[in-house]
Enzyme design. Structure first.
Site, PDB file in Angstrom:
ATOM      1  N   SER A  38       0.814  -1.223   0.000  1.00  0.00           N
ATOM      2  CA  SER A  38       0.000   0.000   0.000  1.00  0.00           C
ATOM      3  C   SER A  38       0.842   1.266   0.000  1.00  0.00           C
ATOM      4  O   SER A  38       0.615   2.188   0.773  1.00  0.00           O
ATOM      5  CB  SER A  38      -0.935   0.006   1.214  1.00  0.00           C
ATOM      6  OG  SER A  38      -1.919   1.007   1.075  1.00  0.00           O
ATOM      7  N   ASN A  41       2.742   4.603  -5.265  1.00  0.00           N
ATOM      8  CA  ASN A  41       3.686   4.479  -6.384  1.00  0.00           C
ATOM      9  C   ASN A  41       3.630   5.667  -7.331  1.00  0.00           C
ATOM     10  O   ASN A  41       4.610   5.947  -8.030  1.00  0.00           O
ATOM     11  CB  ASN A  41       3.481   3.157  -7.139  1.00  0.00           C
ATOM     12  CG  ASN A  41       2.036   2.915  -7.533  1.00  0.00           C
ATOM     13  OD1 ASN A  41       1.173   3.756  -7.274  1.00  0.00           O
ATOM     14  ND2 ASN A  41       1.780   1.783  -8.138  1.00  0.00           N
ATOM     15  N   CYS A  42       2.525   6.409  -7.371  1.00  0.00           N
ATOM     16  CA  CYS A  42       2.470   7.596  -8.235  1.00  0.00           C
ATOM     17  C   CYS A  42       3.337   8.731  -7.695  1.00  0.00           C
ATOM     18  O   CYS A  42       3.643   9.679  -8.425  1.00  0.00           O
ATOM     19  CB  CYS A  42       1.030   8.085  -8.377  1.00  0.00           C
ATOM     20  SG  CYS A  42      -0.046   6.905  -9.238  1.00  0.00           S
ATOM     21  N   ALA A 290     -10.281 -10.874  -9.715  1.00  0.00           N
ATOM     22  CA  ALA A 290      -9.038 -10.182 -10.065  1.00  0.00           C
ATOM     23  C   ALA A 290      -9.313  -8.688 -10.225  1.00  0.00           C
ATOM     24  O   ALA A 290     -10.435  -8.280 -10.559  1.00  0.00           O
ATOM     25  CB  ALA A 290      -8.427 -10.747 -11.349  1.00  0.00           C
ATOM     26  N   ASP A 293      -3.978  -3.630 -12.568  1.00  0.00           N
ATOM     27  CA  ASP A 293      -3.305  -3.497 -13.860  1.00  0.00           C
ATOM     28  C   ASP A 293      -3.305  -4.780 -14.684  1.00  0.00           C
ATOM     29  O   ASP A 293      -3.026  -4.737 -15.886  1.00  0.00           O
ATOM     30  CB  ASP A 293      -1.856  -3.051 -13.645  1.00  0.00           C
ATOM     31  CG  ASP A 293      -1.754  -1.665 -13.037  1.00  0.00           C
ATOM     32  OD1 ASP A 293      -2.810  -1.015 -12.884  1.00  0.00           O
ATOM     33  OD2 ASP A 293      -0.630  -1.234 -12.706  1.00  0.00           O
ATOM     34  N   TYR A 436     -18.109  30.275 -11.272  1.00  0.00           N
ATOM     35  CA  TYR A 436     -17.393  31.354 -11.976  1.00  0.00           C
ATOM     36  C   TYR A 436     -17.077  32.518 -11.048  1.00  0.00           C
ATOM     37  O   TYR A 436     -17.937  33.027 -10.324  1.00  0.00           O
ATOM     38  CB  TYR A 436     -18.220  31.875 -13.155  1.00  0.00           C
ATOM     39  CG  TYR A 436     -17.770  33.248 -13.616  1.00  0.00           C
ATOM     40  CD1 TYR A 436     -16.464  33.447 -14.072  1.00  0.00           C
ATOM     41  CD2 TYR A 436     -18.617  34.353 -13.537  1.00  0.00           C
ATOM     42  CE1 TYR A 436     -16.028  34.703 -14.456  1.00  0.00           C
ATOM     43  CE2 TYR A 436     -18.185  35.614 -13.931  1.00  0.00           C
ATOM     44  CZ  TYR A 436     -16.897  35.787 -14.382  1.00  0.00           C
ATOM     45  OH  TYR A 436     -16.449  37.020 -14.756  1.00  0.00           O
TER      46      TYR A 436
END
Length: 829
Positions: A38, A41-42, A290, A293, A436
């Site tokens: 955990s 990784n990014c 599953a 990736d 806005y």
């Protein structure tokens, strides 16, 4: 119930955590081959770049924390090496001790992730060649980088060099972070563009931004081999015969789903190499699920199943898998591939399908390009973005979107991704009511604007032509540039005539209404107004360029290669001090040109400078990245002095001093006329090329300097007879077949006679001892003549640097104008 999870990073940890929240009494075991579970990784590239300084913050959970909070048995350093579906057991090996044992399960979740691609090249296993997939990889790269930087600091003047193979998201993030640490970075990419999740024209502004931040790009080539250097580090040999010396190499060539265990167990594998699952994330075995990736899921837009190696889908797939393992009926319907990347000050991303994917799968679509500001142009700090929208021609259903820019990119991308997920159309984009205020957006938000333009196309109020279809899209048509003469003079599409919008109503009265008209402006708005003027006056075949000249220049990447004269490279803090110190020389004006697209900053700068006296200064803030080229070229051509040019947000802060009657002797003031002759070599005819080089050699013999700028058909004289092989587009191949390769293949302008004429004149030249064009070219180069190839025309004609003979310089119009400014004589041949 006993749940076993294979893989403990994004997907696996999420399966285990969700399963525990749904079933307090289940026995849950997680096997992770690596030493960490955990982890973020990014975030790995940002710790290497020391943007994230605290390494521990990347470790989101540990085996101990998961045991304590969720009562999950996490076993790291443990690899599942076999799966017995009949006996419902897995065989496990402890990597430290080598001990093997079996573990039973009632329900199994496979979350093995993906493996980084290591191409089978010589030297790919050298210690200086790395991949970045986990914490161990990050630690190894950072340790080697730290050591290299320390050695460079002790050897004064030495620079650390890094090569990144692959220009996907991880590749460009690594390039940015290596630059943050002070390394010189080169990216090598097999494709002709960076960032594969984007279409080419959207990737080009990001590519230009990378170059502006000092990253060297080698596109349309690949690594061929790696060799260890005697002095340490690695030499990277490229397929284009270039060699790069590096202290370290990062492989970022993509990933492959880790399906070895599933394949050996007989689970169904899909057409893209991933594990087949249903909408409940169940595999072909009813007791095995599953996620992540390694699985193939339906695409939201495209037919078939797809691999989506992204953290967001992996976590949502894992949640669905866990819920179904625990008896709930939850579905994962599709992945749309929404992704985003930060590249220095720029941001880019996409959602849904790209144009390449739609074409490949035969899906009919329409496209619009717009270039709005990230927020209200009058509020400081705004910058132009490039938004591309793909939609179905009949219903207007959104098929994909891509955005590149500096502010507000993530906001627009998330809105577009949401509408796409909900099956929305371009009509929905028109109606969206979005937050806005001037610092955040515009009353007509870029998302609304995309909807307006796309709806106009569907209603028949607007017909578009596209840069990718040039020149076929303009053949037989009147090509009209409705911008101002000043804009037209800076750059225009070859063959276009300038009819400013204000003059169009009068000018078109004498035109043949049956002749097709193709309009364009800078971003598409003025040409849309011109379109409405013409169609309501009876013109039957009118179209306007989608995204205007901005998109056209991105598609063909025709930005100047480099400034006419490079600005001093100093830190921003030093630049501020320098600017402050210089204010004592006279009046100083602080000019805010942020939010203005080219040529707005140059025009405002020129008007402001015109009101000042010699010696006065202007500090200008711009958000247009092209100002790095335009600013120095404008200053040099007008006799002003560029004092500094420093990156600031999406653009630059630059200081200029107004020149007087006599140009300043220092800085970037225009130089006095020199004993120099400059040429524009436009023609590709043998006789005209012969005349050009005879005059050039004569000028050299008289002691003059010579500069020869080759553009359009003149470039053929600089082409190699046998250029290295490379991938060509269909248009490039067509140009290549039609154009001569090298000075020995040039035709005559008169009496060419299918090649017989050149043969005859070469024979006559030989009898009279007249040197050939190749001989004259060699003599000119040996005499010191500068031979410069026009980069804009190279891009238009599909000519790469590797197609040219050795020793040719590359330059743009600013380069030529700088040379012409110094010349007493300038010839156009």
């Amino acid at each position: 119930m006993k749940i076993v999870v294979v893989g403990g990073v994004a997907g696996g940890a999420s399966v285990a955590a969700r399963a525990r929240r749904l079933d307090e009494f289940a026995e849950i075991i997680v096997f992770e081959k690596g030493d960490y579970v955990s982890f973020a990784n990014c975030g790995l590239p940002y710790h290497i770049g020391e943007v994230i300084t605290d390494r521990s913050r990347l470790l989101l959970q540990t085996p101990e924390s998961l045991r304590e909070s969720l009562d999950i048995d996490v076993r790291v350093g443990t690899e599942v090496i076999a799966l017995d579906r009949v006996g419902k057991t897995v065989t496990v090996r402890e990597l430290g001790s080598g001990r093997e044992y079996t573990e039973s399960y009632d329900r199994l979740a496979l979350c093995p992730g993906a493996d980084p691609l290591r191409p089978p090249l010589p030297g790919v296993d050298l210690p200086g060649v790395h991949v970045l997939r986990n914490v161990q990889d990050m630690d190894e790269i950072k340790a080697q980088l730290d050591a290299a930087l320390e050695r460079a600091a002790s050897a004064r003047g030495r620079t650390v060099h890094a090569v990144v193979i692959g220009a996907g998201y991880i590749g460009v993030e690594m390039a940015e972070n290596l630059r943050h640490r002070g390394a010189a970075v080169t990216i090598v990419e097999l494709s002709d563009q960076i960032l594969p999740p984007l279409d080419k024209e959207v990737s080009i502004p990001v590519e230009q931004h990378l170059r502006s931040r000092g990253v060297d790009l080698n596109l349309s080539t690949a690594a061929a081999a790696f060799a260890e250097r005697a002095v340490g580090g690695v030499t990277v040999e490229l397929q284009n015969n270039r060699f790069l010396d590096a202290d370290l190499v990062i492989l970022s060539a993509g990933v492959r789903p880790a399906v070895g265990l599933a394949r050996e167990a007989g689970l169904e594998i899909g057409p893209r190499g991933g594990i087949v699952v249903d909408t409940h994330m169940r595999t072909s075995d009813p007791n095995i699920w599953a996620a992540g990736d390694a699985v193939e899921t339906a695409h939201t837009v495209l037919p078939g199943s797809w691999l989506t190696p992204l953290a967001g889908p992996a976590n949502r797939e894992a949640r669905v898998a866990a819920e179904n393992m625990c008896g709930r009926d939850t579905e994962y319907r599709s992945s749309q591939g929404t992704s985003i990347v930060k590249v220095f000050d720029m941001v880019a991303g996409g959602t849904g399908a790209t144009e390449r994917q739609l074409v490949a799968d035969g899906v009919d679509y329409r496209t619009v390009h717009i270039h709005p500001s990230g927020h209200a142009g009058y509020y400081p700090g705004s910058a132009m973005m490039h938004l591309k929208l793909l939609f179905a021609p009949g219903t207007g259903k959104i098929l994909g979107a891509q955005v590149a820019g500096f502010d507000g990119v993530d906001k627009r991308l998330d809105v577009l991704a949401t509408v796409l997920r909900l099956g929305g159309t371009v009509h929905d984009l028109e109606q969206l009511e979005l937050a806005y205020a001037p610092p955040f957006g515009s009353a007509k938000d870029p998302v609304n604007m995309a909807g307006f333009v796309a709806t106009n196309v569907l209603k028949g109020d607007l017909t578009l032509w596209y840069a990718k279809d040039f020149p076929a899209a303009t053949e037989g048509a009147r090509l009209v540039d409705v911008r101002t003469p000043e804009e037209y003079g800076i750059w225009h599409i070859p063959g276009a005539e300038n009819v400013p919008l204000a003059a169009l109503r009068t000018a078109c009265e004498g035109w043949d209404r049956s002749v097709p008209v193709r309009l364009y402006c800078a971003v598409g708005f003025r040409s849309y107004l011109g379109y409405r003027i013409l169609v309501q006056r009876g013109f039957t075949d009118v179209a306007t360029l989608s995204g205007g000249s901005n998109t056209f220049r991105y598609w063909y990447d025709v930005e100047p290669a480099s400034p006419a004269a490079p600005a001093p490279e100093i830190a921003y803090a030093e630049a501020v001090d320098l600017i402050a110190a210089l204010k004592g020389t006279g009046k100083s004006v602080d000019l805010d040109c942020t939010g203005l697209a080219c040529p707005g900053p140059i025009m405002r700068l020129s008007n402001t400078m015109g009101e000042l006296a010699a010696g006065d200064e202007v500090v200008v803030h711009v958000s247009d990245p092209g100002f790095a080229s335009d600013g120095p070229a404008w200053a040099a051509s007008h006799g002003h002095e560029l004092l500094s040019m420093t990156p600031e947000g999406p653009g630059y802060v630059a200081a200029f001093r107004k020149g007087g009657a006599e140009p300043a002797a220092t800085g970037f003031a225009v130089a006095p006329k020199q004993n120099q002759t400059s040429f524009v070599v436009f023609s590709g005819d043998l006789d005209k090329m012969l005349a050009a080089f005879i005059i050039a050699n004569g000028a050299l013999a008289m002691g003059q300097q010579v500069s020869m700028f080759f553009t359009f058909w003149g470039l053929n004289a600089l082409r190699r007879a046998h250029a290295p092989k490379r991938d060509h587009s269909a248009l490039e191949r067509a140009f290549g077949m039609m154009m001569p390769s090298g000075p020995d293949k040039l035709p005559l302008s008169q009496m060419n006679m299918a090649g017989a004429g050149p043969a005859m004149i070469k024979h006559v030249m030989k009898e009279h001892d007249v040197q050939s064009v190749p001989d004259l070219m060699t003599a000119a180069r040996e005499g010191g003549a500068r031979l410069i190839a026009c980069t804009m025309t190279m891009d238009l004609l599909g000519i790469a640097e590797s197609d040219l003979i050795d020793g040719i310089e590359l330059g743009g119009v600013a380069t030529f104008l700088g040379e012409a400014e110094k010349s007493g004589t300038t010839l156009f041949i």
